[in-house]
Design an enzyme around this catalytic site. Structure first.
Site, PDB file in Angstrom:
ATOM      1  N   GLU A 173       0.887  -1.333  -0.085  1.00  0.00           N
ATOM      2  CA  GLU A 173       0.118  -0.081   0.016  1.00  0.00           C
ATOM      3  C   GLU A 173       0.937   1.407  -0.077  1.00  0.00           C
ATOM      4  O   GLU A 173       1.975   1.275   0.620  1.00  0.00           O
ATOM      5  CB  GLU A 173      -0.830  -0.062   1.319  1.00  0.00           C
ATOM      6  CG  GLU A 173      -1.759   1.196   1.627  1.00  0.00           C
ATOM      7  CD  GLU A 173      -2.278   1.207   2.863  1.00  0.00           C
ATOM      8  OE1 GLU A 173      -1.619   0.797   3.886  1.00  0.00           O
ATOM      9  OE2 GLU A 173      -3.460   1.711   3.264  1.00  0.00           O
TER      10      GLU A 173
ATOM     11  N   LYS B  18      -9.590   1.837  -2.168  1.00  0.00           N
ATOM     12  CA  LYS B  18      -9.701   1.366  -0.874  1.00  0.00           C
ATOM     13  C   LYS B  18     -10.925   1.689  -0.095  1.00  0.00           C
ATOM     14  O   LYS B  18     -11.357   2.769  -0.089  1.00  0.00           O
ATOM     15  CB  LYS B  18      -8.367   1.656   0.397  1.00  0.00           C
ATOM     16  CG  LYS B  18      -8.521   1.165   1.747  1.00  0.00           C
ATOM     17  CD  LYS B  18      -7.264   1.568   2.414  1.00  0.00           C
ATOM     18  CE  LYS B  18      -7.202   1.213   3.772  1.00  0.00           C
ATOM     19  NZ  LYS B  18      -5.895   1.474   4.226  1.00  0.00           N
TER      20      LYS B  18
ATOM     21  N   CYS C 150      -4.658  -3.333   2.999  1.00  0.00           N
ATOM     22  CA  CYS C 150      -4.427  -2.848   4.336  1.00  0.00           C
ATOM     23  C   CYS C 150      -5.581  -3.146   5.168  1.00  0.00           C
ATOM     24  O   CYS C 150      -6.122  -4.555   5.360  1.00  0.00           O
ATOM     25  CB  CYS C 150      -4.037  -1.583   4.802  1.00  0.00           C
ATOM     26  SG  CYS C 150      -2.999  -1.603   6.160  1.00  0.00           S
TER      27      CYS C 150
END
Ligand code: CDT
Length: 311
Positions: A47, A124, A169
């Site tokens: 990330e 995300k 993540c």
């Protein structure tokens, strides 16, 4: 015949605030060359791979953080990475902060095929942290300040001979992430992470617990959806802030097949047979036969906890 994707989980050690993108890209190229020498055909980076984990820094005027974002991809700094990938015939995935032409800010990952073409983009979904400076925390985690929640959902792409999805993540902690991809038949989920090694709201939760939760999440997601999971850290101490390592690859049975034991730049290479996903997908996690969606309504009807349905 086996469908092998030899994947390299390319962990990056710390990136200091002062380090340039050009310098990071040079490190990524070194990792790509090592991955190629070890037989990899697909390399996965963390990330926000191009910069330090900047959401730890509070800035009153958000526009002053725009220099951490990429307004095009590839761009001058990343073009050498794309050129090297094409020269080596290496597919890749990496994360970066994306500033769109119409001014939106996302925490993004891309899939790039071995010809150097971006074929997939994921933004995300589950942004952790907070919007305002929080005096109650030992360190700040301001993803909710600098990014908008992603607008892509969780697509799965036909890529590298298989069905590949991305997460970023905090997404790895949410079963919905994997299941939405599982319902598209995903065979490999690739994800990068920047995880502080101590919980900013609970000092007693240190690296041992954080690594446990990380492994637990990736292993559960892999097993319950019969998919490979490739999870790649940015690790080590960035300007005094420690990020845990724990770059790992999980097989579709939920077992960790390899994990990097350090917090530096390094690659973990594994030949993943996508057909290893078949047994789980056709037996205990044959969704079509076993799922009972009539009882799953709350999953999408409620965001938070509501009244119990029983007495
Ligand atoms: N980058 C990222 O998503 N990190 C989070 C930290 C959560 S603590 C606010 C993670 O889930 O690892």
């Amino acid at each position: 015949m086996a469908r092998i994707v030899t994947v390299a989980a390319a962990q990056l050690g710390p990136i200091q605030k002062a380090e340039s993108r050009e310098s990071v890209v040079a490190r990524m190229i070194t990792l790509m060359e090592e991955a190629k020498a070890k037989g990899a055909t697909f390399i996965v980076y963390p990330e926000l791979a191009l910069t330090t984990f900047f959401p730890r820094w509070y800035e009153e005027d958000r526009t002053k953080m725009d220099h951490w974002f990429e307004s095009s991809m590839p761009n001058a700094a990343t073009q050498p990475l794309f050129d090297k990938a094409r020269a080596l015939g290496m597919a890749m995935s990496f994360g970066y902060a994306e500033l769109t032409p119409d001014g939106h800010h996302f925490n993004t990952s891309i899939l790039v095929d071995k010809a150097g073409t971006i074929v997939g983009k994921y933004r995300k979904t589950h942004l952790p942290g907070h919007v305002e400076f929080d005096t109650g925390r030992t360190h700040q985690h301001l993803e909710k300040r600098y990014f908008e929640p992603g607008d892509t959902g969780f697509p799965v792409w036909r890529f590298a001979g298989g069905l590949i999805g991305m997460a970023i993540c905090n997404d790895r902690r949410w079963p919905e992430t994997y299941r939405v991809m599982g319902l598209q038949g995903v065979e490999m989920v690739v994800l990068g992470f920047n995880t502080p090694s101590v919980n900013s709201q609970r000092a007693g939760e240190g690296m041992e617990d954080r690594l446990f939760h990380h492994r637990l999440s990736c292993q559960a997601g892999a097993y319950q959806n019969a998919t490979w999971v490739v999870a790649v850290a940015k690790a080590g101490t960035e300007d005094g802030n420690h990020l845990m390592g724990g770059t790992l690859i999980v097989d579709p049975n939920g077992k960790i097949v390899g994990e990097l034991p350090h917090e530096d730049d390094g690659v973990l290479v594994h030949a993943c047979d996508l057909d290893d996903t078949v047994f789980g997908k056709e037996t205990i996690f044959d969704f079509k036969r076993h799922r009972r969606t009539e009882h799953y309504g709350l999953i999408t009807e409620r965001v938070g906890v509501g009244e119990p349905l029983g007495r």
